[in-house]
Design an enzyme around this catalytic site. Structure first.
Site, PDB file in Angstrom:
ATOM      1  N   ALA A  42     -13.662 -43.060   1.998  1.00 25.59           N
ATOM      2  CA  ALA A  42     -13.254 -42.703   0.489  1.00 25.59           C
ATOM      3  C   ALA A  42     -11.956 -43.580   0.014  1.00 25.59           C
ATOM      4  O   ALA A  42     -11.149 -43.762   0.846  1.00 25.59           O
ATOM      5  CB  ALA A  42     -12.731 -41.223   0.461  1.00 25.59           C
TER       6      ALA A  42
ATOM      7  N   ASP B 189      -7.499 -47.515   3.285  1.00 31.27           N
ATOM      8  CA  ASP B 189      -6.572 -47.463   2.023  1.00 31.27           C
ATOM      9  C   ASP B 189      -5.182 -46.346   2.114  1.00 31.27           C
ATOM     10  O   ASP B 189      -4.615 -46.355   1.224  1.00 31.27           O
ATOM     11  CB  ASP B 189      -7.201 -46.878   0.895  1.00 31.27           C
ATOM     12  CG  ASP B 189      -7.988 -45.548   0.910  1.00 31.27           C
ATOM     13  OD1 ASP B 189      -8.669 -45.453   1.874  1.00 31.27           O
ATOM     14  OD2 ASP B 189      -7.756 -44.520   0.076  1.00 31.27           O
TER      15      ASP B 189
ATOM     16  N   LYS C  90      -9.135 -32.936   7.796  1.00 30.49           N
ATOM     17  CA  LYS C  90      -8.716 -32.110   6.824  1.00 30.49           C
ATOM     18  C   LYS C  90      -7.759 -30.962   7.098  1.00 30.49           C
ATOM     19  O   LYS C  90      -7.074 -30.556   6.308  1.00 30.49           O
ATOM     20  CB  LYS C  90     -10.079 -31.744   6.108  1.00 30.49           C
ATOM     21  CG  LYS C  90     -10.689 -32.812   4.938  1.00 30.49           C
ATOM     22  CD  LYS C  90      -9.520 -33.482   4.210  1.00 30.49           C
ATOM     23  CE  LYS C  90     -10.019 -34.979   3.640  1.00 30.49           C
ATOM     24  NZ  LYS C  90      -9.640 -36.375   4.263  1.00 30.49           N
TER      25      LYS C  90
ATOM     26  N   ASP D 123     -12.810 -47.614   6.572  1.00 27.39           N
ATOM     27  CA  ASP D 123     -12.681 -46.048   6.184  1.00 27.39           C
ATOM     28  C   ASP D 123     -13.782 -46.068   5.009  1.00 27.39           C
ATOM     29  O   ASP D 123     -14.460 -46.843   4.665  1.00 27.39           O
ATOM     30  CB  ASP D 123     -11.449 -46.040   5.583  1.00 27.39           C
ATOM     31  CG  ASP D 123     -11.245 -44.575   4.799  1.00 27.39           C
ATOM     32  OD1 ASP D 123     -11.393 -43.665   5.556  1.00 27.39           O
ATOM     33  OD2 ASP D 123     -10.793 -44.563   3.557  1.00 27.39           O
TER      34      ASP D 123
END
Length: 267
Positions: free
Chosen positions: A12, A184, A51, A10
């Site tokens: 960010a 994460d 998003k 991933d």
């Protein structure tokens, strides 16, 4: 390595933007612009999703949906989600470059993976427009993957495995069991599990911890310990085979997976 062929990261909170901070202010500011307040913790909940679905999930929260109805006289619908998304994206693009610092240890791990002939892929909940602000800075700091698959490149984002399925052939890897997904977020871990890869959660540097590096270092030992435990449990509950503090700790896991594959084990 003979068995591990690829690691798919991933972005960010995993390889850049310690604490996954960039989208948080953009989400809060965007909703505030529409006269509806959300908290950082609320904004973090759906992290890892594309998003627009992330915004839809926020607007489906009972408190947020009620606040929207109080403000506009109706429950949030598709047009409202589009309106919020259209305001959010430019805000996220505007701050993305400021949060493109590569997390400590990532460049060294990328170099170690390449030394072992392991290909490096990435998937992200960011759009290509947002990634255009991040990729050059990351490359200058030593992280330049072989593949980048973004929101919009596949029919669905996480937790579906479509981005994994697009990444593997780009890396020349056809057995998912020979790949490791590192993420994460819970939906990012689910993406790897659904795609048939090994899944490694990142507990401290990312969204599950949700703090800047200096703030993490300033924590009292007992507070660090309980936050780390909570983050680890979230990622394990999502299906992670392993959980590490940050990508800096990845190589021992890669070697362990290599040994497990050599014994005939599967994810």
């Amino acid at each position: 390595m003979k068995h591990v062929k690829a690691v798919i990261f991933d972005w960010a909170g995993t390889v850049v933007d310690y604490g996954s901070l960039a989208p948080m202010g953009a989400f809060v500011e965007t909703f505030e612009q529409f006269g509806v307040s959300i908290t950082i913790d609320e904004a973090r909940g759906p992290m890892g999703m594309a998003k627009r679905p992330h915004i839809a999930a926020l607007m489906a929260l009972p408190r947020v949906a009620q606040a929207w109805a109080d403000k506009y006289g109706h429950a949030p619908g598709e047009a409202d989600i589009d309106a919020v998304y259209d305001v959010f994206v430019p805000k996220n693009i505007a701050v993305a470059a400021s949060y493109s610092s590569v997390i400590p240890g990532v460049a060294d791990v990328a170099s170690a993976l390449r030394s072992d002939d392991i290909r490096i892929g990435t998937t992200t909940g960011y759009t290509r427009e947002i990634m255009a602000e991040i990729v050059p800075g990351a490359a200058a700091q030593g992280f330049s993957p072989d593949s980048i698959v973004c929101t919009g490149d596949t029919p669905e984002g996480r937790p579906s495995p479509y981005m994994i399925y697009k990444t593997l052939p780009e890396l020349g890897v056809w057995r998912a069991k020979d790949a490791i997904k590192v993420d994460d977020t819970e939906v990012g871990i689910e993406e790897g599990i659904n795609g048939g890869t090994w899944a490694v959660g990142v507990a401290v540097s990312g969204n599950a911890f949700g703090m800047a590096e200096n703030d993490v270092k300033a924590l009292a030992p007992h507070e660090f310990a309980w936050r780390r435990k909570a983050a680890t449990e979230k990622l394990k509950a999502a299906g992670a085979h392993y959980v590490i503090d940050s990508v800096a700790d990845l190589m021992p896991v890669v070697y362990d997976i290599e040994a497990r594959l050599a014994r005939g084990e599967r994810p």
